[in-house]
Design a protein around this motif. Structure first.
Motif, PDB file in Angstrom:
ATOM      1  N   ILE A  59       0.419   7.658  -6.373  1.00  0.00           N
ATOM      2  CA  ILE A  59       0.365   8.991  -5.442  1.00  0.00           C
ATOM      3  C   ILE A  59       1.189  10.118  -6.223  1.00  0.00           C
ATOM      4  N   ALA A 104       1.892   1.732  -6.117  1.00  0.00           N
ATOM      5  CA  ALA A 104       1.521   2.634  -5.214  1.00  0.00           C
ATOM      6  C   ALA A 104       2.054   4.102  -5.241  1.00  0.00           C
ATOM      7  N   GLU A 124       0.745  -1.287   0.134  1.00  0.00           N
ATOM      8  CA  GLU A 124      -0.122  -0.083   0.240  1.00  0.00           C
ATOM      9  C   GLU A 124       0.874   1.175  -0.020  1.00  0.00           C
ATOM     10  N   GLU A 125       1.950   1.279   0.222  1.00  0.00           N
ATOM     11  CA  GLU A 125       2.920   2.287   0.623  1.00  0.00           C
ATOM     12  C   GLU A 125       3.738   2.567  -0.842  1.00  0.00           C
ATOM     13  N   LEU A 156       5.846   3.563   8.009  1.00  0.00           N
ATOM     14  CA  LEU A 156       6.656   3.601   6.931  1.00  0.00           C
ATOM     15  C   LEU A 156       7.758   2.715   7.164  1.00  0.00           C
ATOM     16  N   THR A 189       3.955   7.495   1.998  1.00  0.00           N
ATOM     17  CA  THR A 189       2.685   7.528   2.017  1.00  0.00           C
ATOM     18  C   THR A 189       1.998   8.854   2.495  1.00  0.00           C
ATOM     19  N   ARG A 190       0.672   9.080   2.184  1.00  0.00           N
ATOM     20  CA  ARG A 190       0.098  10.326   2.251  1.00  0.00           C
ATOM     21  C   ARG A 190       0.239  10.629   3.600  1.00  0.00           C
ATOM     22  N   THR A 241       1.794   6.879  11.209  1.00  0.00           N
ATOM     23  CA  THR A 241       2.497   6.959   9.798  1.00  0.00           C
ATOM     24  C   THR A 241       3.785   6.546   9.813  1.00  0.00           C
ATOM     25  N   LEU A 250       3.670  14.378   1.919  1.00  0.00           N
ATOM     26  CA  LEU A 250       3.799  12.776   2.348  1.00  0.00           C
ATOM     27  C   LEU A 250       4.668  12.805   3.524  1.00  0.00           C
TER      28      LEU A 250
END
Length: 817
Positions: A44, A40, A22-23, A133, A121-122, A129, A100
């Motif tokens: 992004i 992904a 997902e990252e 990561l 990631t956002r 978060t 990000l």
């Protein structure tokens, strides 16, 4: 400069696992270029395609003056950065900003040849978060350790600085042992010239190599084949600072390649023909034996179908069955007759089977074939020798039995007849004893040649039964007179002199004739009866023939012959009458008397069985006299009641006509019943053409002078010819049913009947067409000009009382179709 991701066989890290993360994941080279991006990341930062990000510089994502975080931007742009994390505003490929959370790490284990890994990631307000990561980066590192290829990093001097689990396994070292390795320690002697450090230097401008093969030396000194890909690490001055290797153990592949090489060698050198096609039958491979056998080179064949070999000699059903079998997933085996490139024919024994992929789907067909042309020829020669006579080359007794069995099966299905003639060469033993066996063999060979050359009508089989006996089969004859014609022709060709070293030799023959199904419905019975007929003919003399007389030599026939001796005395014989109609108004103007026999012991007996019995014996005179007197008496009664001059047709045996007193019998019978001679028609057969005896001709002339109408029965089916009609005093002719039955369908039959009728009209001969079964036949025969008509269309044979009860008016208009 844009770096291209190198092509390599197989994936070094699972792209699938990267893409399901997902990252976002980006690999960055020492120059700051994006060398790969997962799905992904492209979602992004880009347009959804990883190829859009590939080759972009890291500064394009975090340019100066774009958002905040100049310190973090500087650290990401530095090649020798350490691990760190943070939040930064990036620029997407369409120019829009995106905030990000990222985690950056310098890597010793690349995917491709990246130096750094950026996972992001956002950004959210959630404090989880950064931990997510780091977990993502750990996933990536886990992938590195789980690689199925060995991965290791070496410095510029070839000392190992990093390796994964698979690299240790390939070389057989433990963790501590690996740390002591230099690249020269693992490179086998034979691979020195492919030293990856050298290649790394040579490929400094490209940074990577294409896959190539080397050999590594394991800890136990064994050699392992490796498929290698080398990646260069550059320092800040863009000088080689070391290299990465991605090593794949290809031992199994080498073993498989060796097996394939062996298999290829076997196929290439094999004496068998090997052809591989796709599912549509297009040839993809053909080995050298294919060219040797067919004359077509592999280049000629590839892309085409095996139909280039079709000979045109095989039945289409063979190919249909072949493809149906293959498409059902089964193996097909059989013999095929093909045609070479030069046009010659050859035979192949073929095994063709489908190949399947792991899913069970058919992908190819493989044919393994053997040229069996020579073997086939040998088999045919052996088969011929087994089934043919060595001396004459004719079918021998064994093959004759097989062929006759097949002929009987066909005859049973189509209701046809055929004749079997056994030919004996009279006095042949004298040649062997007086001139020699070699001369005897020459004579037998000449007899065989003459039989084969003779243009006998419908001759279907010639065989040598053994010794001085031959067998001749005749199909499609219309009457037994045709068999008599054939017999006389065979006797004539045997009677022609045979040349020998001691002069010409003249021989004669004796022939016995049996007819299917009258004389038997098995080969054994027919042949036995034909042999019996030969003996009967020999008892009369040489150069003659005889038909088998039903019952001679069999229990039933002997019994039937015995019963017939008293049948007349016991009133078991009787007559039936079949009306004969005027062709123009369909009035009944005559009838044919037909003999019948109903025995209390055996029941109704077919005329085909009992008539030959009395015709070949003295009973012909006794029974013939009774038939004549009974029929003439009925005709006289008929004319007295009707007031007309109706005629009666009576069949006469050739044996009766050999006696002069037969004329007196006819004259006395006509006077006794007050019947005019012209109201009596005596039907004779074509056998009289064959016999041509002076006493018979004298009897016929006397009967003609008496005023009796002589009728030739079954004209045109045997020996008789149009030009022979003037030889006998014939005044009436019966056209055989074999011409009539197809006159309404066959223009040729119509033309024959027309020709016969025209000639008869010219000669003043009355015509009767028999065997009429349809109105159309009756109409056409009347149009042609036939005088009288007879057949089931008008009436079957009737008893005398039934004929009288029908009344003369109703007989004129019998039932139509």
């Amino acid at each position: 400069m844009t770096a291209d991701r190198p092509e390599q066989s197989g994936s070094t890290i699972s792209d699938l696992l990267l893409d399901i993360m997902e990252e976002g994941v980006i690999g960055v080279s020492g120059e700051g270029l994006c060398v790969f991006a997962n799905h992904a990341a492209s979602q992004i930062l880009g347009d959804g395609s990883p190829m859009t990000l590939k080759g972009m510089h890291i500064r394009e994502f975090i340019p100066e003056g774009f958002g905040s975080g100049s310190s973090a931007r500087a650290r990401l742009s530095t090649p020798d950065l350490d691990s760190h994390a943070g939040t930064l505003t990036f620029r997407r490929t369409d120019g829009s900003p995106v905030k990000l959370r990222y985690y950056a790490q310098r890597l010793d284990a690349p995917h491709g040849y990246c130096d750094r890994l950026l996972v992001f990631t956002r950004a959210t307000e959630n404090g989880e978060t950064s931990r997510a990561l780091r977990e993502a980066e750990e996933k990536y590192r886990g992938l590195y350790q789980a690689m199925r290829d060995g991965c290791a990093s070496f410095d510029a001097d070839g000392r190992i600085v990093k390796f994964n689990q698979r690299f240790k396994e390939i070389l057989g070292y433990d963790e501590a042992g690996c740390w002591t390795l230099c690249y020269d320690d693992i490179l086998a002697e034979r691979s020195r010239e492919t030293d990856s450090r050298v290649k790394a230097t040579e490929l400094a401008d490209r940074h990577y190599s294409s896959p190539y093969e080397v050999e590594y030396r394991r800890k136990d000194a064994s050699i392992v084949p490796i498929e290698l890909q080398t990646y260069v690490r550059l320092d800040r001055d863009r000088r080689p600072a070391g290299f990465w290797v991605i090593a794949r153990d290809i031992t199994k592949r080498k073993i498989k390649d060796l097996e394939l090489l062996k298999l290829s060698y076997v196929i290439e050198q094999n004496s068998a023909i090997v052809v591989i096609t796709d599912t549509k039958g297009r040839i993809e491979y053909a080995n050298p034996k294919f060219e040797e056998s067919s004359g077509f080179s592999a280049e000629d064949a590839v892309g085409k179908t095996p139909s280039i070999l079709k000979s045109g000699e095989m039945q289409p059903e063979v190919y249909k069955e072949l493809w149906n079998t293959l498409r059902s997933g089964k193996e097909w085996r059989g013999n095929l007759q093909n045609r070479r490139k030069d046009g010659s024919l050859y035979w192949e024994d073929a095994r063709i089977y489908p190949l399947r992929d792991p899913g069970g789907n058919i992908t190819h067909y493989v044919a393994i074939k053997e040229d069996i042309t020579e073997r086939k020829a040998i088999q045919e020669r052996l088969h011929h020798q087994i089934k043919h006579d060595d001396l004459t080359g004719l079918p021998n007794r064994t093959l004759a039995f097989d062929l006759l069995t097949e002929r009987i099966d066909r005859a049973i299905q189509d209701g046809s007849r055929f004749g079997l003639l056994v030919v004996n060469i009279d006095g042949f033993s004298r040649i062997n004893s007086e001139i020699g066996q070699e001369a005897g063999d020459d004579v037998l060979s000449e007899v065989a040649r003459r039989l084969e050359d003779a243009a006998l009508q419908n001759l279907s089989l010639i065989a040598r039964l053994g010794g001085d006996r031959f067998l001749v089969g005749i199909d499609g004859f219309r009457s037994t007179a045709s068999l008599e014609v054939a017999a006389r022709a065979i006797l004539a060709l045997i009677h022609e002199p045979f040349p020998t070293e001691q002069g010409k030799v003249t021989l004669s023959g004796t022939i016995g004739i049996a007819v299917f199904p009258n004389d038997g419905n098995t080969v054994e019975t027919l042949l036995r009866n034909a042999e019996a007929a030969v003996r009967q003919a020999k008892s009369i003399g040489r150069n003659t023939y005889r038909f088998f007389i039903a019952g001679k030599g069999s229990d039933r026939s002997l019994r039937m012959e015995s019963l017939m001796q008293t049948a007349l005395e016991r009133n078991e014989l009787y007559l039936e009458y079949q009306p004969i109609m005027n062709a123009y108004d369909h009035r009944c103007t005559g009838a044919e008397a037909l003999i019948r026999w109903k025995s209390p012991e055996v029941g109704f007996v077919s005329p085909n069985e009992f008539v030959p019995l009395f015709e070949e014996a003295e009973l012909a005179h006794t029974i013939g006299r009774w038939v004549l007197q009974e029929a003439v008496a009925r005709a006289g009664e008929w004319n007295r009641q009707s007031g007309n001059d109706n005629f009666m047709s009576v069949n006469v045996s050739p044996r009766q006509l050999r006696r002069a007193e037969f004329v007196d019998l006819v004259a006395d019978t006509l006077n006794e019943h007050n019947l005019p001679p012209e109201c009596l028609k005596l039907e004779i057969t074509e056998r009289l053409f064959i016999e041509s005896r002076p006493e018979v001709l004298a009897v016929l002339e006397a009967l003609n002078e008496l005023g009796v109408i002589l009728t030739l029965d079954d004209f045109g089916t045997g020996y008789s010819a149009l030009g022979s009609l003037h030889k006998l005093p014939i005044r009436c002719l019966k056209i055989d049913r074999s011409f009539v039955e197809s006159i309404d369908r066959d223009s040729r039959e119509s033309a024959i009947v027309q020709a016969i009728n025209n000639l008869c009209e010219h000669l003043g001969i009355v015509t009767v067409a028999e065997g009429i079964e349809t109105r159309r036949q009756a109409e056409m025969l009347a149009e042609i000009g036939c005088d009288y008509l007879q057949g089931y269309y008008f009436s079957r044979s009737l008893s005398w009382d039934a004929l009288m009860r029908a009344g003369f008016a109703s007989i004129q208009h019998l039932p139509t179709e």
